[in-house]
Design an enzyme around this catalytic site. Structure first.
Site, PDB file in Angstrom:
ATOM      1  N   GLY A  43      72.181  -1.736  11.326  1.00  0.00           N
ATOM      2  CA  GLY A  43      70.943  -1.088  10.897  1.00  0.00           C
ATOM      3  C   GLY A  43      70.425  -1.747   9.630  1.00  0.00           C
ATOM      4  O   GLY A  43      71.206  -2.301   8.843  1.00  0.00           O
ATOM      5  N   GLN A  48      65.662  -2.499   2.078  1.00  0.00           N
ATOM      6  CA  GLN A  48      66.708  -3.505   1.894  1.00  0.00           C
ATOM      7  C   GLN A  48      66.204  -4.936   1.966  1.00  0.00           C
ATOM      8  O   GLN A  48      66.948  -5.869   1.696  1.00  0.00           O
ATOM      9  CB  GLN A  48      67.817  -3.309   2.943  1.00  0.00           C
ATOM     10  N   CYS A  91      77.348  -0.928   4.114  1.00  0.00           N
ATOM     11  CA  CYS A  91      75.911  -1.118   3.881  1.00  0.00           C
ATOM     12  C   CYS A  91      75.667  -2.588   3.581  1.00  0.00           C
ATOM     13  O   CYS A  91      76.411  -3.186   2.803  1.00  0.00           O
ATOM     14  CB  CYS A  91      75.473  -0.258   2.694  1.00  0.00           C
ATOM     15  N   LEU A  92      74.646  -3.166   4.220  1.00  0.00           N
ATOM     16  CA  LEU A  92      74.381  -4.596   4.016  1.00  0.00           C
ATOM     17  C   LEU A  92      73.973  -4.900   2.570  1.00  0.00           C
ATOM     18  O   LEU A  92      74.013  -6.055   2.164  1.00  0.00           O
ATOM     19  CB  LEU A  92      73.296  -5.077   4.990  1.00  0.00           C
ATOM     20  N   HIS A 133      71.992   7.300   7.433  1.00  0.00           N
ATOM     21  CA  HIS A 133      72.174   6.277   6.390  1.00  0.00           C
ATOM     22  C   HIS A 133      70.857   5.528   6.146  1.00  0.00           C
ATOM     23  O   HIS A 133      70.442   5.349   5.002  1.00  0.00           O
ATOM     24  CB  HIS A 133      73.295   5.321   6.826  1.00  0.00           C
ATOM     25  N   GLU A 134      70.194   5.124   7.240  1.00  0.00           N
ATOM     26  CA  GLU A 134      68.946   4.348   7.109  1.00  0.00           C
ATOM     27  C   GLU A 134      67.805   5.211   6.584  1.00  0.00           C
ATOM     28  O   GLU A 134      67.010   4.748   5.762  1.00  0.00           O
ATOM     29  CB  GLU A 134      68.564   3.708   8.448  1.00  0.00           C
ATOM     30  N   HIS A 137      67.881   5.407   2.932  1.00  0.00           N
ATOM     31  CA  HIS A 137      67.360   4.207   2.259  1.00  0.00           C
ATOM     32  C   HIS A 137      65.868   4.356   1.944  1.00  0.00           C
ATOM     33  O   HIS A 137      65.396   3.914   0.898  1.00  0.00           O
ATOM     34  CB  HIS A 137      67.549   2.969   3.139  1.00  0.00           C
TER      35      HIS A 137
HETATM   36 ZN    ZN Z   1      72.600   0.660   3.881  1.00  0.00          ZN
END
Ligand code: ZN
Length: 195
Positions: A43, A48, A91-92, A133-134, A137
């Site tokens: 995701g 991000q 998380c990226l 989670h997304e 963000h």
């Molecule tokens: Zn993340």
């Protein structure tokens, strides 16, 4: 476009709803998928990649060949949450860091797709976790904010390393100051269409 790491100010931004779903946006989304696949993520939220848009993408298989698994959520809204469940998240924007996070076990979400159609999903398990989670963000909320105090404290040294590295990049000029980055976010915010 690149995936920004903590503590880039874009990750603390409350993003604005997208006003127009057009080819320009679809190009942004295609680029986001490329970045997500090369980072082996499932995701990725617009925040991000430094964009203050209410948009995230998902492919739970992380496999670029499985296009059927790709889902784009534009202006998403979670309108029902049920139960709680704890599980590990990464998380990226915090590569290599993982922690236990409590989430709703089941959710219902509504969003727009890339052709401007509204859709609804009932989700559980990994899909529900990833979507929560997304969505976070898009409000500038990070998984470290959702961890139990003790779990987060154990990760403080790692979080500190991310901070040190980002500040070093800023001093070397690889990234502008927080003030300039925040101004860039304001400039990029979707504006209501002139009538
Ligand atoms: Zn993340």
């Amino acid at each position: 476009m690149e995936i920004v790491l903590y503590p880039h100010p874009a990750l603390r931004w409350k993003s604005k709803p997208i006003q127009e779903i057009n080819d320009e946006l679809r190009k942004v989304i295609a680029e986001m998928f490329e970045l997500m696949y090369s980072a082996k993520g499932i995701g990725l939220a617009a925040n991000q990649v430094g964009l203050p848009y209410r948009l995230f993408i998902l492919n739970l298989s992380a496999d670029p060949d499985l296009k059927d698994e790709e889902i784009v959520f534009i202006n998403p809204e979670i309108f029902k949450r049920k139960g709680t469940t704890e599980g590990e998240e990464g998380c990226l924007s915090f590569p290599g860091m993982y922690g236990q996070v409590k989430r709703a076990a089941k959710i219902e979400i509504e969003a727009f797709d890339t052709s401007g159609e509204c859709f609804e999903y009932s989700l559980d398990e990994l899909a529900a976790r990833a979507v929560q989670h997304e969505c976070d963000h898009l409000d500038g909320v990070l998984f470290i904010d959702r961890m139990a105090e003790l779990a987060r404290r154990e990760l403080d040294p790692v979080i500190g390393d991310f901070d040190t590295q980002f500040r070093r990049w800023q001093s070397e000029g690889r990234f502008a100051s927080d003030e300039i980055l925040k101004q860039e976010m304001i400039n990029l915010e979707p504006k209501p269409r002139a009538t």
